[in-house]
Design an enzyme around this catalytic site. Structure first.
Site, PDB file in Angstrom:
ATOM      1  N   MET A 228       0.851  -1.193   0.000  1.00 57.14           N
ATOM      2  CA  MET A 228       0.000   0.000   0.000  1.00 57.14           C
ATOM      3  C   MET A 228       0.879   1.232   0.000  1.00 57.14           C
ATOM      4  O   MET A 228       1.837   1.317   0.770  1.00 57.14           O
ATOM      5  CB  MET A 228      -0.939   0.026   1.206  1.00 57.14           C
ATOM      6  CG  MET A 228      -1.858   1.244   1.209  1.00 57.14           C
ATOM      7  SD  MET A 228      -2.929   1.280   2.642  1.00 57.14           S
ATOM      8  CE  MET A 228      -4.379   2.036   1.938  1.00 57.14           C
ATOM      9  N   LEU A 229       0.559   2.185  -0.878  1.00 60.73           N
ATOM     10  CA  LEU A 229       1.324   3.429  -0.939  1.00 60.73           C
ATOM     11  C   LEU A 229       0.420   4.572  -1.370  1.00 60.73           C
ATOM     12  O   LEU A 229      -0.243   4.498  -2.405  1.00 60.73           O
ATOM     13  CB  LEU A 229       2.483   3.299  -1.935  1.00 60.73           C
ATOM     14  CG  LEU A 229       3.291   4.579  -2.169  1.00 60.73           C
ATOM     15  CD1 LEU A 229       4.019   5.008  -0.899  1.00 60.73           C
ATOM     16  CD2 LEU A 229       4.269   4.409  -3.320  1.00 60.73           C
ATOM     17  N   GLN A 235      -0.603  12.504   1.260  1.00 64.40           N
ATOM     18  CA  GLN A 235      -0.774  11.902   2.573  1.00 64.40           C
ATOM     19  C   GLN A 235      -1.417  12.910   3.527  1.00 64.40           C
ATOM     20  O   GLN A 235      -1.444  14.106   3.268  1.00 64.40           O
ATOM     21  CB  GLN A 235       0.580  11.424   3.102  1.00 64.40           C
ATOM     22  CG  GLN A 235       1.164  10.276   2.280  1.00 64.40           C
ATOM     23  CD  GLN A 235       2.564   9.881   2.701  1.00 64.40           C
ATOM     24  OE1 GLN A 235       3.119  10.412   3.672  1.00 64.40           O
ATOM     25  NE2 GLN A 235       3.169   8.940   1.971  1.00 64.40           N
ATOM     26  N   LEU A 239      -6.813   9.543   2.687  1.00 61.88           N
ATOM     27  CA  LEU A 239      -6.947   8.662   1.532  1.00 61.88           C
ATOM     28  C   LEU A 239      -6.639   7.206   1.863  1.00 61.88           C
ATOM     29  O   LEU A 239      -7.261   6.291   1.317  1.00 61.88           O
ATOM     30  CB  LEU A 239      -6.036   9.146   0.395  1.00 61.88           C
ATOM     31  CG  LEU A 239      -6.405  10.511  -0.205  1.00 61.88           C
ATOM     32  CD1 LEU A 239      -5.375  10.924  -1.244  1.00 61.88           C
ATOM     33  CD2 LEU A 239      -7.787  10.457  -0.829  1.00 61.88           C
ATOM     34  N   ALA A 240      -5.667   6.965   2.739  1.00 63.62           N
ATOM     35  CA  ALA A 240      -5.334   5.589   3.107  1.00 63.62           C
ATOM     36  C   ALA A 240      -6.533   4.926   3.781  1.00 63.62           C
ATOM     37  O   ALA A 240      -6.860   3.768   3.496  1.00 63.62           O
ATOM     38  CB  ALA A 240      -4.112   5.562   4.022  1.00 63.62           C
ATOM     39  N   THR A 241      -7.195   5.653   4.661  1.00 60.14           N
ATOM     40  CA  THR A 241      -8.392   5.123   5.318  1.00 60.14           C
ATOM     41  C   THR A 241      -9.479   4.827   4.302  1.00 60.14           C
ATOM     42  O   THR A 241     -10.120   3.765   4.338  1.00 60.14           O
ATOM     43  CB  THR A 241      -8.909   6.124   6.361  1.00 60.14           C
ATOM     44  OG1 THR A 241      -7.903   6.333   7.351  1.00 60.14           O
ATOM     45  CG2 THR A 241     -10.168   5.606   7.032  1.00 60.14           C
ATOM     46  N   GLU A 263      -0.555  -8.823   4.805  1.00 66.96           N
ATOM     47  CA  GLU A 263       0.768  -9.432   4.757  1.00 66.96           C
ATOM     48  C   GLU A 263       1.804  -8.541   5.454  1.00 66.96           C
ATOM     49  O   GLU A 263       2.060  -7.428   5.005  1.00 66.96           O
ATOM     50  CB  GLU A 263       1.199  -9.657   3.304  1.00 66.96           C
ATOM     51  CG  GLU A 263       2.583 -10.279   3.153  1.00 66.96           C
ATOM     52  CD  GLU A 263       2.984 -10.445   1.701  1.00 66.96           C
ATOM     53  OE1 GLU A 263       4.107 -10.898   1.457  1.00 66.96           O
ATOM     54  OE2 GLU A 263       2.186 -10.109   0.819  1.00 66.96           O
TER      55      GLU A 263
END
Length: 404
Positions: A228-229, A235, A239-241, A263
């Site tokens: 994930m990036l 950031q 957006l990651a959420t 993983e």
């Protein structure tokens, strides 16, 4: 032969001289406000993360914001080749970076690179749109982000993804490229939809997640989130959420999905995962405050797996986190039972080791060396306290976010 020690001024920290930019139009080339630096360089330049042979070095790595065509440029004041009379040669920076890039995917001529911008407005996201996210900026303007799922193997997508993957060597530790020939990979990509100078809609690529869909008997699957990036300029925007929640919803809607795993998650990703999962579990009946305080039970595992596709290990973490959420740590009657319960879980491995040793001794096996490696009771108590404090601090950081 000239001595390299004489040229220590030509040893440069790669993290300081390598610049990245995402180019939306030609004016961005000279806009220093868009510059961001790599988080690491050891996967490109070795463990020391240094470049040898230059003074006043500036390495530019630029990507077109949507299709991600790449430009590599190097500027410098002095080079050791000329200073040493040719006895010592500088690192070939472009070749070193290019070794990590797909064949034929980068430019070293700026004019040729800029020509690709003329076609960038035609770039469209790959795959199927599964969600969108709107965010109001500090200046009151609205930004629109879209998330797409892609699992097909068109040559144009694979070439695009090969360029997108190149970021991980600079921003994800111990990263490696995935085998795109494996059909069990699923891709989730995040874009910003914005209007260009001509008021036409365009797309910029912001990040991605890969998921490997493992087989589960008899006709099921277990998706495992792998890489994930979110690129640095995007950031801290949530957006990651949004990406994780979109992936969850995508798989939660599929009846043949047993559960969703991760993983080797980094600490940052585990915090994100805990937050997303805890917030979702708070809506479940078995995780209500009145149930949580009674202790961990099988109903939590069942409901979280059926409703959210969470695996039992993650359900236990979420239970502990929410139990702490509802615990008054200033009340010893509430706080002490919580600490003991978490420590009991943390100590399970140690007790298993003791149990295994006793079993070996019943069979007259020599366990002297194995026992010597175990901590004493006092040492284990101190270790256990330290382990517990680390866990609680992690949970408290997530709780603060849940309360915000």
């Amino acid at each position: 032969m000239a001595q390299i020690e004489k040229y220590q001024d030509f040893v440069i920290d790669a993290l300081e001289v390598v610049d990245f930019k995402l180019i939306r139009d030609k004016a961005d080339i000279n806009n220093d406000a868009l510059t961001f630096h790599p988080a690491m360089a050891h996967q490109i330049f070795g463990e020391t993360e240094t470049i040898f042979g230059y003074q006043d070095l500036h390495v530019r790595v630029m990507y077109t914001a949507g299709p991600l065509h790449i430009y590599l440029g190097v500027d410098y004041g002095k080079r050791v080749n000329e200073i040493s009379g040719g006895e010592i040669k500088a690192d070939d920076v472009v070749s070193t970076i290019a070794q990590s890039l797909p064949d034929g995917c980068y430019f070293i001529n700026l004019d040729e690179f800029l020509k690709t911008l003329d076609k960038a407005d035609k770039f469209q996201p790959f795959g199927e749109k599964i969600s969108e996210y709107r965010r109001v900026s500090d200046d009151g303007s609205e930004r629109l982000f879209e998330i797409y799922q892609c699992d097909y193997k068109s040559s144009s997508f694979l070439k695009f993804f090969a360029r997108l993957q190149t970021f991980i060597l600079w921003f994800v530790d111990a990263a490696s490229y995935i085998d795109t020939d494996d059909p069990q990979w699923c891709y989730f990509l995040c874009y910003e939809k914005y209007k260009n100078n001509d008021c036409q809609w365009q797309y910029a690529t912001l990040g991605y997640t890969t998921v490997y869909e493992y087989y589960a008997y008899p006709q099921n699957k277990r998706p495992r989130i792998s890489q994930m990036l979110i690129l640095p300029p995007f950031q801290k925007l949530g957006l990651a959420t949004q990406l994780v929640e979109s992936i969850y919803r995508f798989y939660q809607a599929q009846k043949n999905v047993v559960d969703i795993t991760v993983e080797d998650p980094s600490e940052d990703f585990q915090r994100l995962r805990n937050f997303v999962d805890a917030r979702s579990c708070m809506e479940l009946k078995s995780f209500a405050r009145g149930e949580i305080v009674k202790g961990f039970n099988k109903e939590m595992v069942r409901e979280a797996r059926e409703a959210l596709k969470l695996n039992p290990i993650q359900v236990r973490k979420v239970y502990e986190l929410l139990r702490l959420f509802y615990t008054n740590v200033k009340d010893e009657k509430e706080y002490r039972p919580y600490r003991l319960e978490v420590k009991k879980r943390l100590n399970a491995v140690y007790y298993k080791q003791l149990k295994d040793l006793k079993k070996m001794e019943r069979f007259k096996m020599d366990t002297e060396m194995l026992r010597a490696r175990l901590p004493t009771i006092q040492q284990r108590m101190e270790q256990l306290h330290e382990e517990y404090m680390v866990v609680e601090q992690e949970y408290q950081s997530t709780i603060a976010k849940l309360r915000a």
